[in-house]
Motif scaffolding. Structure first.
Motif, PDB file in Angstrom:
ATOM      1  N   THR A 304     -39.927 -29.680  -5.624  1.00  0.00           N
ATOM      2  CA  THR A 304     -41.293 -29.252  -5.367  1.00  0.00           C
ATOM      3  C   THR A 304     -42.017 -29.119  -6.698  1.00  0.00           C
ATOM      4  O   THR A 304     -41.382 -28.867  -7.715  1.00  0.00           O
ATOM      5  N   LEU A 306     -44.222 -31.523  -4.064  1.00  0.00           N
ATOM      6  CA  LEU A 306     -43.997 -32.888  -3.594  1.00  0.00           C
ATOM      7  C   LEU A 306     -44.833 -33.902  -4.342  1.00  0.00           C
ATOM      8  O   LEU A 306     -44.397 -34.996  -4.627  1.00  0.00           O
ATOM      9  N   HIS A 331     -39.143 -30.308   2.135  1.00  0.00           N
ATOM     10  CA  HIS A 331     -38.849 -30.660   0.745  1.00  0.00           C
ATOM     11  C   HIS A 331     -37.370 -30.938   0.499  1.00  0.00           C
ATOM     12  O   HIS A 331     -36.972 -31.219  -0.627  1.00  0.00           O
TER      13      HIS A 331
END
Length: 475
Positions: A304, A306, A331
């Motif tokens: 993260t 993304l 994620h």
């Protein structure tokens, strides 16, 4: 500083490796403006004086002359390796780092493991030793391979065995790309389960990655970019641009964006070993802190934010949101939900402008919603690296040793049994020298035992938390 060697095996392994080296060079170029060969570069690259002809001696101080990757490229088809050698990365490798054949393994684990393994064993060992000799302090081998094909699964796990025999003190991290249920290789369940037995026995840490999850992440990124929510411009030095630096998403190879995600995972994983930070996390600490039982060494990874992977022009999201994202299903690099399963341990590798207080605050905030085993309630390992990924202020890689990997293994077992009950395609394997039907029964037994170990842990979830009894000391 320690050094690591990357061993990329098979088509998938070499394509992911190619993206890794490309992104690693960009990352170091962004930090190392003066072109000096420093300790950070030495962790994955050698600096060679090519003027003396041939290999040339290593240069440890001063300007960069010619960088060579600490890598071994193995594939039983020449296509992908030849493509790398004709591409922009051609100067980073030389012929002494390559092992190729022409016929491939025909999506057959036995051909990769039993046939090519023994045929190329001496050659592989010799090249591994040569690569290791160029390291001052070799800490880790990274094996990148896929589980579904023949060379990646068969020869990849054969190389893993060799590494254990030849370099027992050096950590073995394996990045394994698992096939999806709709995989077009009919024998992929056989190859994956046969490879799993080797991973259970010979790897220190395995980072399982599912094609399906990568595909979903890439789709989400493209939707974000195309919807204009995140601004329509993609930066020139973006992670999804071509190596020439110009955005050309249309001509991009179909798997490039997916391979970039895996390459980013490896970059973040090794960031503490390459750059300075207020709280460095060594690779051996990951294995030491996250693997309480030797066979349960499968770590679920999540990246993260993304859009780091799409590098889109947007203001960076709040830090707290980034930590929350790392524990959401969207994620994860495998189709799993760690939040509703049991954690054995968890590592957070943060990069960029993040304070230790931010890290502690978010761990305290998230802790109540996560289930940890009773004997490791404080099972957090944290790393802070001050150098962020290119074009971003911060990023986070979460590695969870969590029972949520179990459904992936159960599905794999089910797909294997569907074929095995009918003895479908078995003859392709059994006609290879050294391959017997017992190899299949041992492999499925090894996988069943692994699933059972996860079941036993899951059974303790939600039970009363008991503190272990302590020795009473007579005064």
């Amino acid at each position: 500083m320690t050094q690591s060697v990357v061993v990329q095996v098979g088509q998938c392994g070499n394509q992911v490796g190619c993206r890794f080296w490309d992104l690693a060079l960009r990352e170091h170029a962004a930090v190392n403006k003066n072109g000096i060969y420093d300790e950070a570069l030495s962790s994955f690259f050698r600096n060679i004086d090519t003027r003396s002809g041939g290999d040339g001696p290593d240069i440890y101080k001063g300007k960069i002359c010619s960088l060579k990757a600490r890598a071994l490229l193995i594939d039983m088809e020449e296509g992908v390796v030849n493509e790398i050698l004709q591409g922009p990365l051609r100067d980073v490798f030389d012929s002494k780092q390559l092992i190729t054949d022409v016929s491939g393994s025909g999506n057959n684990w036995a051909v990769g493991h039993k046939l090519y393994g023994y045929q190329y064993q001496e050659n592989i060992v010799e090249k591994l030793r040569k690569t290791a000799e160029h390291c001052d302090c070799l800490q880790c081998f990274f094996v990148i391979h896929s589980m579904g094909g023949g060379t990646g699964s068969g020869l990849g796990t054969f190389v893993l065995n060799l590494l254990e025999d030849e370099f027992p003190e050096v950590y073995r991290f394996v990045t394994s790309v698992y096939p999806s249920g709709e995989d077009d290789v009919i024998t992929s369940p056989y190859n994956s389960v046969l490879a799993m037995k080797e991973l259970n026995e010979h790897a220190d840490c395995v980072l399982p990655i599912e094609n399906e999850s990568l595909f979903e992440i890439v789709n989400k990124i493209h939707q974000m970019v195309n919807s204009g929510k995140l601004g329509s411009t993609v930066k020139q030095n973006s992670m999804i641009t071509s190596s020439t630096g110009s955005a050309k998403m249309a001509q991009e190879k179909p798997f490039d964006a997916m391979n970039n995600i895996v390459a980013n995972l490896l970059l973040n994983l090794t960031s503490s070993a390459r750059f300075e930070g207020s709280l460095n996390m060594d690779l051996n600490e990951i294995s030491m802190n996250l693997v309480p039982f030797p066979r349960l060494h499968y770590l679920v990874s999540s990246l993260t934010p993304l859009y780091t992977l799409a590098d889109v022009n947007v203001p960076s999201r709040r830090l707290d949101q980034m930590f929350s994202d790392a524990f959401s299903r969207d994620h994860q690099l495998i189709q799993a939900d760690p939040k509703h399963n049991l954690y054995l341990a968890c590592a957070l590798l943060v990069r960029g402008n993040v304070q230790l207080s931010d890290l502690r605050r978010n761990i305290e905030r998230l802790k109540p919603s996560l289930h940890f085993v009773s004997w490791n309630q404080e099972g957090w390992k944290t790393g802070l690296c001050s150098v962020p990924p290119v074009g971003h202020s911060h990023s986070l890689l979460a590695l969870a040793n969590n029972t949520c990997v179990k459904p992936t293994f159960i599905e794999l077992k089910d797909r294997f049994m569907k074929l095995y009950k009918k003895k479908a395609h078995l003859h392709h394997y059994l006609h290879i020298d050294g391959m017997e039907q017992s190899c299949f029964s041992e492999a499925i037994s090894s996988l069943s035992d692994l699933i059972e170990e996860y079941n036993e842990l899951d059974a303790t979830k939600g039970g009363p938390r008991t503190d272990p009894s302590r020795l009473k000391i007579a005064v």
